[in-house]
Design a protein around this motif. Structure first.
Motif, PDB file in Angstrom:
ATOM      1  N   TYR A 133       1.830  -2.343  -7.591  1.00  0.00           N
ATOM      2  CA  TYR A 133       1.863  -2.846  -6.220  1.00  0.00           C
ATOM      3  C   TYR A 133       0.461  -2.963  -5.626  1.00  0.00           C
ATOM      4  CZ  TYR A 133       6.928  -2.902  -5.880  1.00  0.00           C
ATOM      5  OH  TYR A 133       8.249  -3.215  -6.055  1.00  0.00           O
ATOM      6  N   LEU A 134      -0.477  -2.150  -6.088  1.00  0.00           N
ATOM      7  CA  LEU A 134      -1.864  -2.334  -5.660  1.00  0.00           C
ATOM      8  C   LEU A 134      -2.402  -3.681  -6.147  1.00  0.00           C
ATOM      9  CD1 LEU A 134      -3.514   1.184  -6.158  1.00  0.00           C
ATOM     10  CD2 LEU A 134      -3.017   0.023  -3.998  1.00  0.00           C
ATOM     11  N   ILE A 135      -2.083  -4.011  -7.396  1.00  0.00           N
ATOM     12  CA  ILE A 135      -2.476  -5.326  -7.929  1.00  0.00           C
ATOM     13  C   ILE A 135      -1.782  -6.438  -7.142  1.00  0.00           C
ATOM     14  CG2 ILE A 135      -2.370  -6.838  -9.956  1.00  0.00           C
ATOM     15  CD1 ILE A 135      -2.522  -4.282 -11.689  1.00  0.00           C
ATOM     16  N   ILE A 138       0.834  -1.195   0.000  1.00  0.00           N
ATOM     17  CA  ILE A 138       0.000   0.000   0.000  1.00  0.00           C
ATOM     18  C   ILE A 138       0.877   1.258   0.000  1.00  0.00           C
ATOM     19  CG2 ILE A 138      -1.801   1.257   1.215  1.00  0.00           C
ATOM     20  CD1 ILE A 138      -2.661  -1.443   0.033  1.00  0.00           C
ATOM     21  N   ALA A 139       1.944   1.230   0.803  1.00  0.00           N
ATOM     22  CA  ALA A 139       2.843   2.384   0.867  1.00  0.00           C
ATOM     23  C   ALA A 139       3.570   2.591  -0.459  1.00  0.00           C
ATOM     24  CB  ALA A 139       3.853   2.195   2.002  1.00  0.00           C
ATOM     25  N   PHE A 140       3.989   1.495  -1.107  1.00  0.00           N
ATOM     26  CA  PHE A 140       4.664   1.629  -2.394  1.00  0.00           C
ATOM     27  C   PHE A 140       3.753   2.312  -3.405  1.00  0.00           C
ATOM     28  CE2 PHE A 140       7.562  -2.307  -1.675  1.00  0.00           C
ATOM     29  CZ  PHE A 140       8.280  -1.581  -0.735  1.00  0.00           C
ATOM     30  N   ALA A 141       2.478   1.970  -3.358  1.00  0.00           N
ATOM     31  CA  ALA A 141       1.534   2.576  -4.292  1.00  0.00           C
ATOM     32  C   ALA A 141       1.259   4.031  -3.943  1.00  0.00           C
ATOM     33  CB  ALA A 141       0.228   1.785  -4.293  1.00  0.00           C
ATOM     34  N   ALA A 142       1.045   4.328  -2.663  1.00  0.00           N
ATOM     35  CA  ALA A 142       0.642   5.675  -2.255  1.00  0.00           C
ATOM     36  C   ALA A 142       1.794   6.663  -2.336  1.00  0.00           C
ATOM     37  CB  ALA A 142       0.073   5.634  -0.837  1.00  0.00           C
ATOM     38  N   PHE A 143       2.921   6.321  -1.736  1.00  0.00           N
ATOM     39  CA  PHE A 143       4.039   7.264  -1.678  1.00  0.00           C
ATOM     40  C   PHE A 143       4.828   7.314  -2.976  1.00  0.00           C
ATOM     41  CE2 PHE A 143       3.531   6.133   2.906  1.00  0.00           C
ATOM     42  CZ  PHE A 143       3.128   7.390   3.339  1.00  0.00           C
ATOM     43  N   GLY A 144       4.838   6.211  -3.729  1.00  0.00           N
ATOM     44  CA  GLY A 144       5.545   6.231  -5.010  1.00  0.00           C
ATOM     45  C   GLY A 144       4.978   7.250  -5.972  1.00  0.00           C
ATOM     46  N   ALA A 145       3.693   7.565  -5.825  1.00  0.00           N
ATOM     47  CA  ALA A 145       3.057   8.547  -6.699  1.00  0.00           C
ATOM     48  C   ALA A 145       3.638   9.940  -6.521  1.00  0.00           C
ATOM     49  CB  ALA A 145       1.552   8.573  -6.439  1.00  0.00           C
ATOM     50  N   LEU A 146       4.341  10.179  -5.408  1.00  0.00           N
ATOM     51  CA  LEU A 146       4.943  11.494  -5.160  1.00  0.00           C
ATOM     52  C   LEU A 146       6.217  11.716  -5.976  1.00  0.00           C
ATOM     53  CD1 LEU A 146       4.663  11.667  -1.254  1.00  0.00           C
ATOM     54  CD2 LEU A 146       3.221  12.853  -2.931  1.00  0.00           C
ATOM     55  N   ALA A 147       6.833  10.633  -6.445  1.00  0.00           N
ATOM     56  CA  ALA A 147       8.147  10.758  -7.070  1.00  0.00           C
ATOM     57  C   ALA A 147       8.169  11.703  -8.276  1.00  0.00           C
ATOM     58  CB  ALA A 147       8.678   9.387  -7.453  1.00  0.00           C
ATOM     59  N   PRO A 148       7.235  11.612  -9.236  1.00  0.00           N
ATOM     60  CA  PRO A 148       7.287  12.553 -10.366  1.00  0.00           C
ATOM     61  C   PRO A 148       7.174  14.008  -9.921  1.00  0.00           C
ATOM     62  CG  PRO A 148       5.852  10.712 -10.880  1.00  0.00           C
ATOM     63  CD  PRO A 148       6.170  10.609  -9.417  1.00  0.00           C
ATOM     64  N   TRP A 149       6.321  14.270  -8.946  1.00  0.00           N
ATOM     65  CA  TRP A 149       6.178  15.640  -8.431  1.00  0.00           C
ATOM     66  C   TRP A 149       7.495  16.122  -7.814  1.00  0.00           C
ATOM     67  CZ3 TRP A 149       6.578  17.688  -3.456  1.00  0.00           C
ATOM     68  CH2 TRP A 149       6.103  18.990  -3.296  1.00  0.00           C
ATOM     69  N   ILE A 171      -0.028  -3.396 -15.599  1.00  0.00           N
ATOM     70  CA  ILE A 171      -0.644  -4.720 -15.421  1.00  0.00           C
ATOM     71  C   ILE A 171       0.417  -5.809 -15.456  1.00  0.00           C
ATOM     72  CG2 ILE A 171      -2.233  -6.380 -16.459  1.00  0.00           C
ATOM     73  CD1 ILE A 171      -3.911  -3.951 -17.395  1.00  0.00           C
ATOM     74  N   TYR A 172       1.388  -5.675 -16.356  1.00  0.00           N
ATOM     75  CA  TYR A 172       2.458  -6.668 -16.406  1.00  0.00           C
ATOM     76  C   TYR A 172       3.251  -6.679 -15.103  1.00  0.00           C
ATOM     77  CZ  TYR A 172       6.410  -9.394 -18.121  1.00  0.00           C
ATOM     78  OH  TYR A 172       7.371 -10.368 -18.284  1.00  0.00           O
ATOM     79  N   PHE A 173       3.638  -5.497 -14.647  1.00  0.00           N
ATOM     80  CA  PHE A 173       4.388  -5.411 -13.391  1.00  0.00           C
ATOM     81  C   PHE A 173       3.543  -5.946 -12.237  1.00  0.00           C
ATOM     82  CE2 PHE A 173       5.935  -3.462  -9.538  1.00  0.00           C
ATOM     83  CZ  PHE A 173       7.311  -3.464  -9.677  1.00  0.00           C
ATOM     84  N   GLY A 174       2.273  -5.572 -12.191  1.00  0.00           N
ATOM     85  CA  GLY A 174       1.413  -5.969 -11.088  1.00  0.00           C
ATOM     86  C   GLY A 174       1.174  -7.467 -11.025  1.00  0.00           C
ATOM     87  N   THR A 175       0.934  -8.101 -12.166  1.00  0.00           N
ATOM     88  CA  THR A 175       0.652  -9.534 -12.148  1.00  0.00           C
ATOM     89  C   THR A 175       1.891 -10.351 -11.806  1.00  0.00           C
ATOM     90  OG1 THR A 175       0.851  -9.458 -14.576  1.00  0.00           O
ATOM     91  CG2 THR A 175      -1.370  -9.525 -13.643  1.00  0.00           C
ATOM     92  N   GLN A 176       3.078  -9.918 -12.290  1.00  0.00           N
ATOM     93  CA  GLN A 176       4.271 -10.668 -11.897  1.00  0.00           C
ATOM     94  C   GLN A 176       4.585 -10.460 -10.420  1.00  0.00           C
ATOM     95  OE1 GLN A 176       7.488  -9.463 -10.983  1.00  0.00           O
ATOM     96  NE2 GLN A 176       6.831  -7.321 -11.080  1.00  0.00           N
ATOM     97  N   ALA A 177       4.337  -9.244  -9.898  1.00  0.00           N
ATOM     98  CA  ALA A 177       4.559  -8.996  -8.473  1.00  0.00           C
ATOM     99  C   ALA A 177       3.546  -9.747  -7.612  1.00  0.00           C
ATOM    100  CB  ALA A 177       4.486  -7.497  -8.187  1.00  0.00           C
ATOM    101  N   LEU A 178       2.327  -9.882  -8.111  1.00  0.00           N
ATOM    102  CA  LEU A 178       1.300 -10.669  -7.414  1.00  0.00           C
ATOM    103  C   LEU A 178       1.814 -12.088  -7.181  1.00  0.00           C
ATOM    104  CD1 LEU A 178      -2.490 -10.736  -8.201  1.00  0.00           C
ATOM    105  CD2 LEU A 178      -1.216 -12.870  -8.057  1.00  0.00           C
ATOM    106  N   SER A 179       2.394 -12.669  -8.207  1.00  0.00           N
ATOM    107  CA  SER A 179       2.954 -14.012  -8.075  1.00  0.00           C
ATOM    108  C   SER A 179       4.085 -14.039  -7.055  1.00  0.00           C
ATOM    109  CB  SER A 179       3.476 -14.493  -9.426  1.00  0.00           C
ATOM    110  OG  SER A 179       4.231 -15.680  -9.285  1.00  0.00           O
ATOM    111  N   GLY A 180       4.942 -13.026  -7.106  1.00  0.00           N
ATOM    112  CA  GLY A 180       6.078 -12.984  -6.190  1.00  0.00           C
ATOM    113  C   GLY A 180       5.650 -12.890  -4.737  1.00  0.00           C
TER     114      GLY A 180
END
Length: 410
Positions: A361-363, A75-86, A234-243
């Motif tokens: 990471y949300l996926i 959850i943190a990776f998804a929420a805080f990662g969104a700050l990086a471009p800003w 989606i590609y990143f999320g589904t492979q991370a889901l497996s991991g």
């Protein structure tokens, strides 16, 4: 005559002056900095996982609060990662990396000094915020400083990330036992995070830098409005889901099939051990191939074959399924290097990295949750494994879309 294979996948690199001794030293410092940052990107998570029972007892955490703690990373990776471009539109990437590592150090130190559950969770979130931002920035830093060696450096930092996670998981309990407290087992790693700041300080302390800190980014790219952005996520999320599902439940599957707990743990560790050389080779291989489609199909096929094997013969074929799964999870370093291959500019790289990893990471958070729920409902592994196979098929479709040579800016 056909163009070199790498040119079909990679954006046009910036010119690099390899003859300058100053640039050579600066490049070595940046490489050291990237590897040290990567080394820290999972330590705060795996060390806590290894000591979770001791932390629960020490802080008197309820089962619900322990669940919050274990769910926080994705959850943190998804929420805080969104700050990086800003952040990188306002500050240089080098300075943002330093701030991210300082946040990690502060979070790791304060959370082991408190007796408050609320403060522990808040400072864990601070540490995870630093990790989340650094996650997003590494593909950008690799692309900017190593445009001709993107695959090799991506593989190296993926190995560093994996090694850090494994060492922390294995060492956290012995360190805690040696010092007589779980606080030492968690807090000791803040020293390593502090060391990761040092290679970036020369660039940050200077007003300008020709090689160690990239200029601030001023453009804005919106991957959410592009097909390649969604395919990457989606590609990143589904492979991370497996991991994440593997990390959470594979040992239990082997125990249910008749293995002793120690042997089941070794088999789980084998996924990481076999995955290290795969992580080192995969990005460089991706840079050399004319098309990413063979890699996407091969990795997904091995993952699905592993799942089928785990469903049909989890005990007798355990080693073979672990090897196949380890190779299949080479989709993680492949996804990381592809972020740089699907952007023409630094602005596009950081925007695509943020969108890919935040949504991904949300996926991924669904993996352990859905697998655990299905296992609890059915009391067996056929339905959970069926869910993972379905996720792998979605991964194939998204991966084939990612394999097309197009760019997020387009």
């Amino acid at each position: 005559m056909a163009p070199p294979a790498s040119t079909l996948n990679a954006p046009v690199p910036a010119a690099v002056d390899t003859a300058s001794p100053t640039r050579t030293r600066g490049t070595a410092l940046v490489l050291t900095g990237i590897l040290l940052v990567a080394l820290n990107l999972r330590i705060a998570i795996t060390s806590l996982g290894a000591l979770l029972e001791e932390v629960r007892t020490g802080l008197q955490l309820s089962g619900a609060m322990a669940g919050v703690v274990t769910t926080m990373p994705t959850i943190a990776f998804a929420a805080f990662g969104a700050l990086a471009p800003w952040l990188v539109r306002r500050f240089s990437p080098g300075r943002v990396v330093v701030a991210a590592m300082v946040a990690l150090v502060a979070g790791e130190v304060v959370r082991v000094a408190t007796g408050s559950t609320v403060v522990f969770i808040a400072t864990s979130a601070l540490a995870l915020a630093g990790i989340a931002v650094a996650n997003i920035l590494l593909p950008l830093l690799v692309r900017q400083h190593f445009p001709n060696r993107t695959g090799l450096v991506t593989g190296a930092y993926t190995v560093s990330l994996t090694a850090g996670a494994s060492v922390a998981a294995a060492s956290a309990v012995p360190i805690a036992d040696a010092f007589g407290s779980w606080r030492a087992g968690l807090g000791a790693w803040s020293v390593l995070a502090l060391i990761a700041v040092l290679p970036w300080l020369p660039a940050v302390l200077r007003r300008t830098s020709a090689h160690a800190t990239a200029p601030r980014l001023v453009g804005r790219v919106r991957p959410a409005r592009t097909r390649v952005g969604w395919a990457m996520a989606i590609y990143f999320g589904t492979q991370a889901l497996s991991g994440y599902a593997t990390m959470g439940w594979l040992a239990q599957l082997f125990r249910d099939s008749g293995y002793r707990p120690q042997a089941a743990g070794l088999l789980l560790a084998g996924v990481t051990a076999v995955g290290i050389p795969v992580a080192l080779v995969m990005p460089a291989l991706a840079m050399r191939l004319r098309s990413l489609r063979p890699l996407v199909l091969a990795l997904s096929a091995m993952m699905i074959a592993s799942y089928v094997g785990l469903a049909l013969a989890p005990h007798d074929g355990a080693v073979a399924w672990v090897v196949l799964l380890s190779i299949g999870q080479g989709a993680f370093p492949l996804a990381l290097v592809t972020i740089g291959l699907r952007a023409r500019t630094p602005e596009g790289t950081v925007a695509l990295s943020a969108f890919t990893q935040c949504l991904g990471y949300l996926i991924a958070a669904l993996g352990p949750l859905v697998v655990g729920t299905l296992y609890e409902i059915t009391g067996g592994w056929n339905l959970p494994i069926g869910f993972l196979i379905a996720a792998a098929l979605v991964q194939v479709v998204a991966g084939l879309a990612v394999a097309r040579p197009r760019f997020v800016e387009d």
